[in-house]
Design a protein around this motif. Sequence first.
Motif, PDB file in Angstrom:
ATOM      1  N   ARG A 145     -27.877  45.372  -6.601  1.00 40.74           N
ATOM      2  CA  ARG A 145     -26.852  46.279  -6.085  1.00 40.74           C
ATOM      3  C   ARG A 145     -25.537  46.202  -6.840  1.00 40.74           C
ATOM      4  N   HIS A 146     -25.325  45.163  -7.655  1.00 40.19           N
ATOM      5  CA  HIS A 146     -24.064  45.042  -8.382  1.00 40.19           C
ATOM      6  C   HIS A 146     -24.288  44.179  -9.619  1.00 40.19           C
ATOM      7  N   GLY A 147     -23.242  44.065 -10.436  1.00 41.54           N
ATOM      8  CA  GLY A 147     -23.377  43.421 -11.732  1.00 41.54           C
ATOM      9  C   GLY A 147     -23.802  41.969 -11.676  1.00 41.54           C
ATOM     10  N   LEU A 148     -23.195  41.189 -10.777  1.00 42.40           N
ATOM     11  CA  LEU A 148     -23.545  39.776 -10.702  1.00 42.40           C
ATOM     12  C   LEU A 148     -25.003  39.614 -10.292  1.00 42.40           C
ATOM     13  N   ALA A 149     -25.467  40.429  -9.345  1.00 46.09           N
ATOM     14  CA  ALA A 149     -26.876  40.367  -8.936  1.00 46.09           C
ATOM     15  C   ALA A 149     -27.789  40.698 -10.112  1.00 46.09           C
ATOM     16  N   ALA A 150     -27.384  41.661 -10.950  1.00 46.17           N
ATOM     17  CA  ALA A 150     -28.188  42.012 -12.126  1.00 46.17           C
ATOM     18  C   ALA A 150     -28.270  40.842 -13.103  1.00 46.17           C
ATOM     19  N   ALA A 151     -27.157  40.125 -13.281  1.00 48.65           N
ATOM     20  CA  ALA A 151     -27.161  38.966 -14.172  1.00 48.65           C
ATOM     21  C   ALA A 151     -28.031  37.846 -13.611  1.00 48.65           C
ATOM     22  N   LEU A 152     -27.950  37.614 -12.317  1.00 50.44           N
ATOM     23  CA  LEU A 152     -28.780  36.590 -11.683  1.00 50.44           C
ATOM     24  C   LEU A 152     -30.261  36.935 -11.821  1.00 50.44           C
ATOM     25  N   GLN A 153     -30.591  38.220 -11.669  1.00 52.35           N
ATOM     26  CA  GLN A 153     -31.985  38.642 -11.805  1.00 52.35           C
ATOM     27  C   GLN A 153     -32.454  38.483 -13.246  1.00 52.35           C
ATOM     28  N   TRP A 154     -31.575  38.777 -14.212  1.00 53.80           N
ATOM     29  CA  TRP A 154     -31.928  38.612 -15.624  1.00 53.80           C
ATOM     30  C   TRP A 154     -32.291  37.153 -15.906  1.00 53.80           C
ATOM     31  N   LEU A 155     -31.527  36.231 -15.368  1.00 51.29           N
ATOM     32  CA  LEU A 155     -31.816  34.816 -15.576  1.00 51.29           C
ATOM     33  C   LEU A 155     -33.157  34.438 -14.950  1.00 51.29           C
ATOM     34  N   ARG A 156     -33.451  34.943 -13.764  1.00 52.10           N
ATOM     35  CA  ARG A 156     -34.727  34.642 -13.107  1.00 52.10           C
ATOM     36  C   ARG A 156     -35.902  35.195 -13.899  1.00 52.10           C
ATOM     37  N   ASP A 157     -35.696  36.354 -14.532  1.00 53.56           N
ATOM     38  CA  ASP A 157     -36.793  37.004 -15.263  1.00 53.56           C
ATOM     39  C   ASP A 157     -36.972  36.478 -16.677  1.00 53.56           C
ATOM     40  N   ASN A 158     -36.031  35.685 -17.164  1.00 50.44           N
ATOM     41  CA  ASN A 158     -36.078  35.263 -18.567  1.00 50.44           C
ATOM     42  C   ASN A 158     -35.887  33.758 -18.715  1.00 50.44           C
ATOM     43  N   LEU A 159     -36.555  32.989 -17.868  1.00 47.74           N
ATOM     44  CA  LEU A 159     -36.392  31.540 -17.919  1.00 47.74           C
ATOM     45  C   LEU A 159     -36.912  30.944 -19.221  1.00 47.74           C
TER      46      LEU A 159
END
Length: 249
Positions: free
Chosen positions: A124-138
């Motif tokens: 829903r917002h930029g920080l959530a997108a960054a957190l999701q990127w980290l989860r998807d690219n461990l």
Amino acid sequence: MQIGRAHAQQAVIDVPEARLDSPTACMTVEIDRSPVARVCDMLNTQQPQEGEFPTWDYVPRALHVPHSAPTQPLLQRLMDLYCDDHPDRDTLIDLALDELIVRMLRTQTRELLLEEVRTSSPPRHGLAAALQWLRDNLDRPLDCSELAGSACMSRAQLYRQFKREIDCTPGEYQQKLRLDQARDRLARSTAPITQICFDLGYRSASHFSRCFKVATGETPSGYRSRAGEARPLIRQTGSNPAPNRGTAQ
């Protein structure tokens, strides 16, 4: 710790092993909703959340506040005050409870944000997108420019939001996610430790072992042995063997 009343809520409390020479001290604090509402109003006035984040408010639910360098002395001070006969005892308790409420609200805000990332799509917002990127690219090295791009913000703004909302840097959060995954896979699968290491983006088995031991106090193999006594392993299938780049202990 309980704010208001939390009927039908189960909370798991980590209590360290007690010995005669090292007893465990426990304290239960029930905090009325009125001081919580007052602290929320103060935070919304003095430290309002940015537009994409909700206002400060307590969501009734079980809340686990881990011990840290700031919270442990605070809890000890509260225990001492409750047992003290100081003339300013009640005032000092109220001040300490205000600090405790602020820390609890900050912890809950962080938990709700991370829960939203795990359960909501798209972010829903930029920080959530960054957190999701980290989860998807461990398995990938941290690329700060790409991470900031995923959040549509500058690197400086991203780092400020991470420190304020998550209480760590993006690199520290990535390390936490990797180690959480490592613990789960070590306990639940028979995958070789080196395969887990490289699947999670570590470039050497020795570095993975050092990071794991710093975080858990155990080597990966020691953790697997202990966890295996408590739960059955799920045998790994359909995976290629890990490249021979060293052995993690």
